[in-house]
Design a protein around this motif. Structure first.
Motif, mmCIF file in Angstrom:
data_model
loop_
_atom_site.group_PDB
_atom_site.id
_atom_site.type_symbol
_atom_site.label_atom_id
_atom_site.label_comp_id
_atom_site.label_asym_id
_atom_site.label_seq_id
_atom_site.Cartn_x
_atom_site.Cartn_y
_atom_site.Cartn_z
ATOM 1 N N ALA A 1 -26.964 60.293 -68.767
ATOM 2 C CA ALA A 1 -27.568 59.005 -68.442
ATOM 3 C C ALA A 1 -29.016 58.945 -68.937
ATOM 4 N N ILE A 2 -29.750 60.034 -68.780
ATOM 5 C CA ILE A 2 -31.135 60.080 -69.252
ATOM 6 C C ILE A 2 -31.168 60.004 -70.778
ATOM 7 N N VAL B 1 -32.961 56.921 -72.796
ATOM 8 C CA VAL B 1 -34.055 57.101 -73.753
ATOM 9 C C VAL B 1 -33.654 56.565 -75.124
ATOM 10 N N LEU B 2 -32.412 56.813 -75.528
ATOM 11 C CA LEU B 2 -31.928 56.294 -76.807
ATOM 12 C C LEU B 2 -31.983 54.769 -76.837
ATOM 13 N N LEU C 1 -34.552 49.714 -78.531
ATOM 14 C CA LEU C 1 -35.202 48.475 -78.125
ATOM 15 C C LEU C 1 -36.598 48.376 -78.731
ATOM 16 N N TYR C 2 -37.311 49.501 -78.791
ATOM 17 C CA TYR C 2 -38.633 49.490 -79.423
ATOM 18 C C TYR C 2 -38.523 49.099 -80.890
ATOM 19 N N PHE C 3 -37.590 49.733 -81.621
ATOM 20 C CA PHE C 3 -37.484 49.445 -83.047
ATOM 21 C C PHE C 3 -37.061 48.010 -83.314
ATOM 22 N N VAL C 4 -36.205 47.468 -82.484
ATOM 23 C CA VAL C 4 -35.785 46.085 -82.686
ATOM 24 C C VAL C 4 -36.863 45.118 -82.225
ATOM 25 N N GLY C 5 -37.535 45.424 -81.125
ATOM 26 C CA GLY C 5 -38.442 44.458 -80.530
ATOM 27 C C GLY C 5 -39.896 44.564 -80.889
#
Length: 73
Positions: A28-29, A33-34, A39-43
């Motif tokens: 789950a962790i 994190v993945l 989300l960072y790369f897309v957003g």
């Protein structure tokens, strides 16, 4: 012609196997994190917060950015 009638039999109830939380937590962790990295790369991978120089990553995720509702123009 003989007819066969199904006789009810006593069956034991099916009990699902218990999966301990300690077995699920590392996965789950990892996936959490993945997902945050994706989300960072897309957003946010552009401009002042970019990790990589240039607009390559922005162009690779451009359509996903619009699909998810992130503004980029």
């Amino acid at each position: 012609m003989a007819q066969h009638v199904a006789q009810p039999t006593a069956t034991t109830p099916v009990v699902p196997a218990k999966l301990p939380l300690k077995a699920i937590a590392p996965w789950a962790i990892f996936f959490g994190v993945l997902m945050l990295v994706l989300l960072y790369f897309v957003g946010a991978e552009q401009g002042a917060t970019s990790v990589f120089s240039g607009a390559d990553v922005h162009e690779w995720v451009h359509d996903a950015r619009h699909l998810l509702g992130f503004p980029c123009h």
